[in-house]
Design a protein around this motif. Structure first.
Motif, PDB file in Angstrom:
ATOM      1  N   TYR A 199       0.844  -1.215   0.000  1.00 25.48           N
ATOM      2  CA  TYR A 199       0.000   0.000   0.000  1.00 25.48           C
ATOM      3  C   TYR A 199       0.868   1.250   0.000  1.00 25.48           C
ATOM      4  O   TYR A 199       0.625   2.202  -0.742  1.00 25.48           O
ATOM      5  CB  TYR A 199      -0.886  -0.058   1.244  1.00 25.48           C
ATOM      6  N   SER A 200       1.899   1.222   0.840  1.00 25.70           N
ATOM      7  CA  SER A 200       2.788   2.384   0.934  1.00 25.70           C
ATOM      8  C   SER A 200       3.489   2.630  -0.398  1.00 25.70           C
ATOM      9  O   SER A 200       3.601   3.776  -0.852  1.00 25.70           O
ATOM     10  CB  SER A 200       3.811   2.147   2.049  1.00 25.70           C
ATOM     11  N   GLN A 201       3.948   1.563  -1.036  1.00 25.26           N
ATOM     12  CA  GLN A 201       4.708   1.760  -2.277  1.00 25.26           C
ATOM     13  C   GLN A 201       3.796   2.229  -3.415  1.00 25.26           C
ATOM     14  O   GLN A 201       4.226   3.017  -4.269  1.00 25.26           O
ATOM     15  CB  GLN A 201       5.448   0.474  -2.628  1.00 25.26           C
ATOM     16  N   GLU A 202       2.551   1.774  -3.380  1.00 23.03           N
ATOM     17  CA  GLU A 202       1.588   2.249  -4.385  1.00 23.03           C
ATOM     18  C   GLU A 202       1.404   3.768  -4.234  1.00 23.03           C
ATOM     19  O   GLU A 202       1.410   4.511  -5.228  1.00 23.03           O
ATOM     20  CB  GLU A 202       0.268   1.505  -4.154  1.00 23.03           C
ATOM     21  N   LEU A 203       1.267   4.239  -3.010  1.00 21.01           N
ATOM     22  CA  LEU A 203       1.092   5.682  -2.794  1.00 21.01           C
ATOM     23  C   LEU A 203       2.356   6.463  -3.145  1.00 21.01           C
ATOM     24  O   LEU A 203       2.285   7.586  -3.651  1.00 21.01           O
ATOM     25  CB  LEU A 203       0.715   5.956  -1.328  1.00 21.01           C
ATOM     26  N   GLN A 204       3.511   5.879  -2.860  1.00 20.04           N
ATOM     27  CA  GLN A 204       4.755   6.558  -3.226  1.00 20.04           C
ATOM     28  C   GLN A 204       4.859   6.714  -4.744  1.00 20.04           C
ATOM     29  O   GLN A 204       5.205   7.783  -5.246  1.00 20.04           O
ATOM     30  CB  GLN A 204       5.957   5.764  -2.712  1.00 20.04           C
ATOM     31  N   ARG A 205       4.536   5.628  -5.451  1.00 21.28           N
ATOM     32  CA  ARG A 205       4.650   5.688  -6.917  1.00 21.28           C
ATOM     33  C   ARG A 205       3.622   6.644  -7.512  1.00 21.28           C
ATOM     34  O   ARG A 205       3.847   7.228  -8.575  1.00 21.28           O
ATOM     35  CB  ARG A 205       4.508   4.284  -7.501  1.00 21.28           C
ATOM     36  N   ALA A 206       2.514   6.829  -6.821  1.00 18.01           N
ATOM     37  CA  ALA A 206       1.486   7.767  -7.305  1.00 18.01           C
ATOM     38  C   ALA A 206       1.827   9.216  -6.951  1.00 18.01           C
ATOM     39  O   ALA A 206       1.062  10.130  -7.274  1.00 18.01           O
ATOM     40  CB  ALA A 206       0.131   7.387  -6.696  1.00 18.01           C
ATOM     41  N   GLY A 207       2.953   9.417  -6.251  1.00 15.82           N
ATOM     42  CA  GLY A 207       3.358  10.788  -5.920  1.00 15.82           C
ATOM     43  C   GLY A 207       2.682  11.362  -4.692  1.00 15.82           C
ATOM     44  O   GLY A 207       2.883  12.528  -4.348  1.00 15.82           O
ATOM     45  N   LYS A 208       1.893  10.550  -3.994  1.00 16.55           N
ATOM     46  CA  LYS A 208       1.169  11.041  -2.816  1.00 16.55           C
ATOM     47  C   LYS A 208       2.040  11.039  -1.561  1.00 16.55           C
ATOM     48  O   LYS A 208       1.699  11.656  -0.570  1.00 16.55           O
ATOM     49  CB  LYS A 208      -0.057  10.144  -2.555  1.00 16.55           C
ATOM     50  N   TRP A 209       3.087  10.234  -1.590  1.00 15.68           N
ATOM     51  CA  TRP A 209       3.901  10.014  -0.386  1.00 15.68           C
ATOM     52  C   TRP A 209       5.364  10.207  -0.794  1.00 15.68           C
ATOM     53  O   TRP A 209       6.132   9.254  -0.850  1.00 15.68           O
ATOM     54  CB  TRP A 209       3.644   8.583   0.102  1.00 15.68           C
ATOM     55  N   PRO A 210       5.766  11.465  -1.072  1.00 15.07           N
ATOM     56  CA  PRO A 210       7.080  11.685  -1.695  1.00 15.07           C
ATOM     57  C   PRO A 210       8.296  11.323  -0.830  1.00 15.07           C
ATOM     58  O   PRO A 210       9.363  11.094  -1.384  1.00 15.07           O
ATOM     59  CB  PRO A 210       7.064  13.182  -2.039  1.00 15.07           C
ATOM     60  N   HIS A 211       8.151  11.283   0.497  1.00 11.94           N
ATOM     61  CA  HIS A 211       9.308  10.943   1.340  1.00 11.94           C
ATOM     62  C   HIS A 211       8.882  10.008   2.457  1.00 11.94           C
ATOM     63  O   HIS A 211       7.819  10.194   3.065  1.00 11.94           O
ATOM     64  CB  HIS A 211       9.932  12.197   1.968  1.00 11.94           C
ATOM     65  N   LEU A 212       9.742   9.043   2.731  1.00 15.45           N
ATOM     66  CA  LEU A 212       9.485   8.046   3.782  1.00 15.45           C
ATOM     67  C   LEU A 212      10.835   7.645   4.360  1.00 15.45           C
ATOM     68  O   LEU A 212      11.677   7.086   3.652  1.00 15.45           O
ATOM     69  CB  LEU A 212       8.780   6.815   3.168  1.00 15.45           C
TER      70      LEU A 212
END
Lengths: 97, 97, 97, 97, 97, 97, 97, 97, 97, 97
Positions: F30-43
């Motif tokens: 789930y986290s990686q899907e959001l990162q790839r969608a640009g919603k979660w730019p830094h983790l």
């Protein structure tokens, strides 16, 4: 050399009642042995709490940690130790009492 | 009846040096008078801090507040009082010492 | 016997600049004298803060309070001392190193 | 590069005793291996608590997280890491010791 | 190697206005120089506060402390640094991005 | 529009191991899907803790709450969200980068 | 998009009385202008404190920071902003009210 | 309708002594007027602190804020108000006393 | 008369799933009934948390405690109530809106 | 001699329902017996919480600890006791009421 300790007892409510009673009984015997040996000169209850304030008189920090970690209730207590020094206004220090 | 107090001294750095010296001197005299009267049986310095831990022995809470608020340093201290009771494992209570 | 201390320096911004510079210089000299005497074996800066973490090696709590309260910056620091004991997994203790 | 860590052990009282004993034994072995490798130069017990203060010496923050998260007790500890820098008064830095 | 910092600016209200304006101007120039050098890749304002959240990218903790303690506003800020490591779910680390 | 979040994972030690493993695996996807969608730019991982610091880029607070409350680990995390604004010294904002 | 803010006013007691009165008057005018523009839909006093709880309705976090940092009392307030989302039980959201 | 308040007095040490004495005198008169009017049924000193615990009996929260913010010492106090309700075990409520 | 409440939901992870689902469903119905009755004029979700901020409009503190303690989730929530008063800058109060 | 107590009830959610109901019933009876004896002159519910504020009137700290530790809910409560003294502005003390 004196150290101040505050101990808050947090026995889990689902601990086996026999284990609990036995631990509390051993705690009392252990504590009284240390008091009679002069290692634990003061022990007071904090009013309204299952907590105490204690003064220990030991030769070293290693000795103090051995005494405290040997308490039967040690696994169930939050403990905070504060080192004490002679206060310059203490009449027993300045009067030679 | 015993009470535990922690006192942290916070004298403002821009207080007049003479006022400061006079206040600290009066504090010492006042404290020693109470110690000799048996009202302030223990007074310890907390290592590394301009703070003390005190045990007071008084007849009432009104008496205790009068003693503490009469301290010359009272306006410059953060003070926290904790009421104490006899601990059931205290050998001096249970042994009749 | 080791003690851990965290010291946060809070010099008032309106302190006289000469007093400040002189105090900081005396602090450094005093600190280095204690380090060379083996009383202050470790001294680290906390990254991003005007603070340090120190390890002291002393004979007693009275000696430690004398050392710390003698620091020229003592009136301008918040200090918290924590007593340390030998850790049972410390290889220097168990290997005889 | 040095980092300071405080670790507070909070093993649940209802953890299987064998799991507990095995975890604590593996923790000791793992810790001593890192100490002997020079990665964990200091390890002290906090007096009166099931806690330690540690100094780690690592090449990077990634390496440090790998070391700490590999601790067998990691799931049962509250850990707080503080980055350290050379202190300008440290005689070992300024004397070239 | 990344570090997270929160900085809360606390400029005393009685600071000389010219000193203040000059300090704030120098802070901006210094900060932008570090950003352009790649040392300070992220800088955000916390909504409603005179505070920021920053990410620094440095070679060592000594370098980081030098950068932060060189800030013109350093004497007027409360700063808390947190070391960061690669997150195992970070797609940039696992995808080779 | 950016938001900062700190997430502390607190999975109960008695959670079923299969439920735990499955939840952690779904969290990563789930986290990686959001990162790839640009919603979660830094983790980023916080060193020494089972915690992360995240930056989210969303259109609204409703969207952000939907994203976060949809995390498979959401029931087992303490989360604190802080809204961010453009910093006036940010070179990417002022340089048009 | 709604945000919750708690503002605690801490005007220094030695601020020039005219500056103070002027600042407070401008604060009121500025606040009422924003209320009438629909940007600040709720403003309540916390009973017994020189503090308020506010709800802001803005398009972005940048807009919110501009509004709040423009408050004449901004240099004298501690402010904490919390982002809000629609609650799934809110009848106005679910009833279409 | 009852409300509990804790008030901590923090008069700046550099306040003009006449202003201070006048404010304290007016505080006492104002407080006693409210007590005699039945609005302030209980007022106690916290032992060892320049603080009080008060119980107010008012018709509304607006009335309570007016009473408290009218205190001459209001600008120099930290105040925390807690709303009270009838306790189901209160004999005066259940006995009709 | 308005009161502000923050409610943090802490449902134990080992609560029976049917009990949990039933409690949450009853909570929603109860909350919406109070909203429609005008007793609970505002209800917002805190972004990223299983928490809400609520405004209640009641006749008395007894009525408010009855409403809140009647919440089906009451045994599983940490709740903090803050009394509100009319703010002197509130345009709805001063404009007669 | 008066003491203020705040009691927060924390009954574990998995306590046997019969034990719970019996304990709560005995708590009420015990509390009312003390109220009727004049030992517990005030008992209020804190709005929105499973907590109370109590005033006790006792002869000594030992008596107070006996009363509180005898509460059937004592093992399930967090309790904080604050000693009270006569306030110099209390009209009942100064008017002889």
């Amino acid at each position: 050399m004196l150290f101040h300790a505050r101990m808050d007892v947090r026995i889990p409510h689902d601990l086996d009642p026999e284990v609990r009673a036995d631990t509390v009984a051993r705690e009392k015997a252990y504590s009284q042995e240390l008091q009679r040996a002069g290692k634990w000169p003061h022990l007071w209850r904090i009013v309204g709490e299952y907590s105490n304030i204690s003064i220990f008189d030991v030769e070293s920090t290693d000795e103090l940690h051995d005494l405290i970690s040997g308490l039967p209730l040690f696994p169930y207590m939050d403990i905070k130790v504060t080192p004490l020094a002679t206060h310059p206004s203490d009449v027993r220090a300045t009067d030679g009492v």
